[in-house]
Design an enzyme around this catalytic site. Sequence first.
Site, PDB file in Angstrom:
ATOM      1  N   GLU A 189       0.821  -1.223   0.000  1.00  0.00           N
ATOM      2  CA  GLU A 189       0.000   0.000   0.000  1.00  0.00           C
ATOM      3  C   GLU A 189       0.850   1.267   0.000  1.00  0.00           C
ATOM      4  OE1 GLU A 189      -2.826  -0.169   3.239  1.00  0.00           O
ATOM      5  OE2 GLU A 189      -4.210  -1.300   1.992  1.00  0.00           O
ATOM      6  N   GLU A 258      -6.727  -7.633  -0.479  1.00  0.00           N
ATOM      7  CA  GLU A 258      -7.262  -7.566   0.893  1.00  0.00           C
ATOM      8  C   GLU A 258      -8.740  -7.205   0.864  1.00  0.00           C
ATOM      9  OE1 GLU A 258      -5.140  -5.094   3.699  1.00  0.00           O
ATOM     10  OE2 GLU A 258      -3.194  -5.768   2.937  1.00  0.00           O
TER      11      GLU A 258
HETATM   12  C1  GAL Z   1      -4.312  -2.419   5.193  1.00  0.00           C
HETATM   13  C2  GAL Z   1      -2.925  -3.035   5.330  1.00  0.00           C
HETATM   14  C3  GAL Z   1      -2.972  -4.312   6.150  1.00  0.00           C
HETATM   15  C4  GAL Z   1      -3.763  -4.097   7.392  1.00  0.00           C
HETATM   16  C5  GAL Z   1      -5.148  -3.592   7.034  1.00  0.00           C
HETATM   17  C6  GAL Z   1      -6.022  -3.331   8.207  1.00  0.00           C
HETATM   18  O1  GAL Z   1      -4.207  -1.093   4.880  1.00  0.00           O
HETATM   19  O2  GAL Z   1      -2.387  -3.316   4.066  1.00  0.00           O
HETATM   20  O3  GAL Z   1      -1.672  -4.727   6.439  1.00  0.00           O
HETATM   21  O4  GAL Z   1      -3.104  -3.178   8.178  1.00  0.00           O
HETATM   22  O5  GAL Z   1      -5.035  -2.389   6.366  1.00  0.00           O
HETATM   23  O6  GAL Z   1      -6.215  -4.463   8.936  1.00  0.00           O
END
Ligand code: GAL
Length: 851
Positions: A189, A258
């Site tokens: 990110e 994600e």
């Molecule tokens: C995203 C990040 C993850 C985790 C998630 C929130 O922005 O890539 O590593 O932090 O948010 O759980």
Amino acid sequence: MMVIAAKMVRGKKVEIVSLLILVIVMAATAATVTYDHRALVIDGKRKILISGSIHYPRSTPEMWPDLIQKSKDGGLDVIETYVFWNGHEPEKNKYNFEGRYDLVKFVKLAAKAGLYVHLRIGPYACAEWNYGGFPVWLHFVPGIKFRTDNEPFKAEMQRFTAKIVDLMKQEKLYASQGGPIILSQIENEYGNIDSAYGAAGKSYMKWSASMALSLDTGVPWNMCQQGDAPDPIINTCNGFYCDQFTPNSNNKPKMWTENWSGWFLGFGEPTPYRPVEDLAFAVARFFQRGGTFQNYYMYHGGTNFERTSGGPLISTSYDYDAPIDEYGLLRQPKWGHLRDLHKAIKLCEDALIATDPEITSLGSNLEAAVYKTSSGSCAAFLANIGTQSDATVTFNGKSYRLPAWSVSILPDCKNVAFNTAKINSATESTAFARQSLKPDGGSSAELGSQWSHIKEPIGISEADALVKPGLLEQINTTADKSDYLWYSLRMDIKGDETFLDEGSKAVLHIQSIGQVVYAFINGKLAGSGNDRTNISLDIPINLVNGKNTIDLLSVTVGLANYGAFFDIIGAGITGPVSLNSAKTGSSMDLSSHQWTYQVGLKGEDTGLGSGDSSEWVSNSPLPTNQPLVWYKTTFDAPSGSEPVAIDFTGTGKGIAWVNGQSIGRYWPTSIARTDGCVGSCNYRGTYRNDKCLKNCGKPSQTLYHVPRSWIKPSGNTLVLLEEMGGDPTKISFATKHTGSNLCLKVSESHPAPVDTWTSDSKFSNRTSPVLSLKCPVSTQVISSIRFASFGTPTGSCGSFSHGRCSSARSLSVVQKACVGSRSCKVEVSTRVFGEPCHGVVKSLAVEAVCA
Ligand code: GAL
């Protein structure tokens, strides 16, 4: 001449044959992974891939096989994990790949279960993990600046990334070598924050990409949330929804790294959850809109053992409302509903990989996507993205009812195999059974013996403590070797100081950037406070004429893990610290005085966490509700094989060890804020991480996971470092049990179970919805039916009641089908229950007990 020629030909033949054999052997093991506009392509075939995150250090190697099997059974194809640099290289050049950090073992277990792996090397992870996964020693490399075009940083990042890639290659874990790793991630990110780093951010990003590519893994790389990821790196999407995402090149597939299945918990925060109807909706929308790779972050969240949680203030539990709960048990109906969704998507795979969808509007907020192949297969997704009302749409001349905020999946463009809002999986209750630790009114269930204790000295106990003028930033001082830093001052006070009020009273003002401060005056606790990033305390104190000591204990609770420059935010008492008269306002600033510093506590230095010290005091009354006491007891394993937790209610805040293994920070007195919770969360409409909260006004976390494999049948040691003050005798053990109650409501308008789906429309027209129940534990059977109603039952699980209409046969039909068996299926139709009321869509609601 002829003879020689024949020999030569034969020699060539042998060579060719052995080459062929070699090629065949290689082909049987190695796979080529490439990609195109539609999908990742494995051995020449485009793939629809369902993935789920499991972070290996958040569980134990003993738990891994079961977690991986449950992932596979849930319909996953891929396990996604970060690589945790600070776990693998706690000190520079000293590597750890053992125990929970046995990455090779974890990847091999996934392979053994027939799953692929997406390895997100980072090496920046974020992940609510301490310092985002960076080892804190990295901060002290001369001239270093993190995550930007900085030579010292790039050198370290490259060294670690190459180390991991080499390790994976050595073990032949890349798909190109016959292993399971089909994809690797570099950075994480970075695109969300790169503008803060200006031009150097851009060049760093490009450097990261080419550095990764130069490592030659033989499989593709991705960068998430990096819209300008250079070719051939695939830019991927993170978020609660990614259906609107498009990659930055038409040659790259639409991938979602994600999909947040819930959200993380913080100390002082209520507990977030994400309804499965919305999660399934988001997934279905993604595949509807051309996606081909989707990952749940998290599929199993697990536990932040030791001091691994990020921050500030990330809780020890990293449950995440994931389909597999923190303890490794299925979260139902979340897990089951997603499994059904995955089956429905896989029924569409041939059509999905063949072509882009053709999207048409079926009305306002109503959308159809059709995937049609030249060979005649066809799959369709029908969506109602309205949040208020169900809709009836006409598609290919047939009429379909679409609940608000839902997607129906039609693997043959005719029959509905699945609708995201219609759950066919039972809710399984889980509950903790308590077992007390200490003899408690003669309770027979007691596990433990008496407690012993050691008092931690207040203030500086080391001989060679550091003396410095001014207030030091905490992380620079402790290098995160401990949560604790003492700031101590000795001062002579004369009775006539202007900042004193009568009776040598004054107000001690302390300013800290986090996260907890305890102030001791002459060895006694005078006050404390905590906050993520800004503590401002004014503590009325009594000083004495002559020598006084001010001992301030500053405590970090997880180092920051997210945001531009998170690595230099810092922590601790950065000042000012002053003594003030409440009456006159006269003040004395202590900030630039000579402070004495001690990193960590004496008991940490002497290793009290292990339990073996000769100093434990057991023959005097146990001090309770006093700050800074170490406690120890021994206990027998709670009976059974269920997962174990310790309920820390009664204690304040600290760190706990079981048989020398740190189970993490406990803090049951950290109470969730009182606002923002909803009685029941409406899944319809855009989800945000603060949309569905529970547990407001209650302790954020009282139960702390102790992996079974850390406990012996008897003679276990539990050690607590209680910093705040509490009563350890109130601690109890709990085992987490699953499934004594099953409940489910299935309507006549539900699709038949996806397992029974068939594209033969004549047949499937005759397939009614079915309510299926199965006791989760193989030794259990359904012992009774608490509730059954076919008609218009109201309420939800645990509180069903009969509606205006209910078939008189409801209970007897369900009892007959279910009682005495581990599992049962009941057709939801008037054929089975008779007609209790004409002209309404009826449902069957059942609550059953397994025993
Ligand atoms: C995203 C990040 C993850 C985790 C998630 C929130 O922005 O890539 O590593 O932090 O948010 O759980």
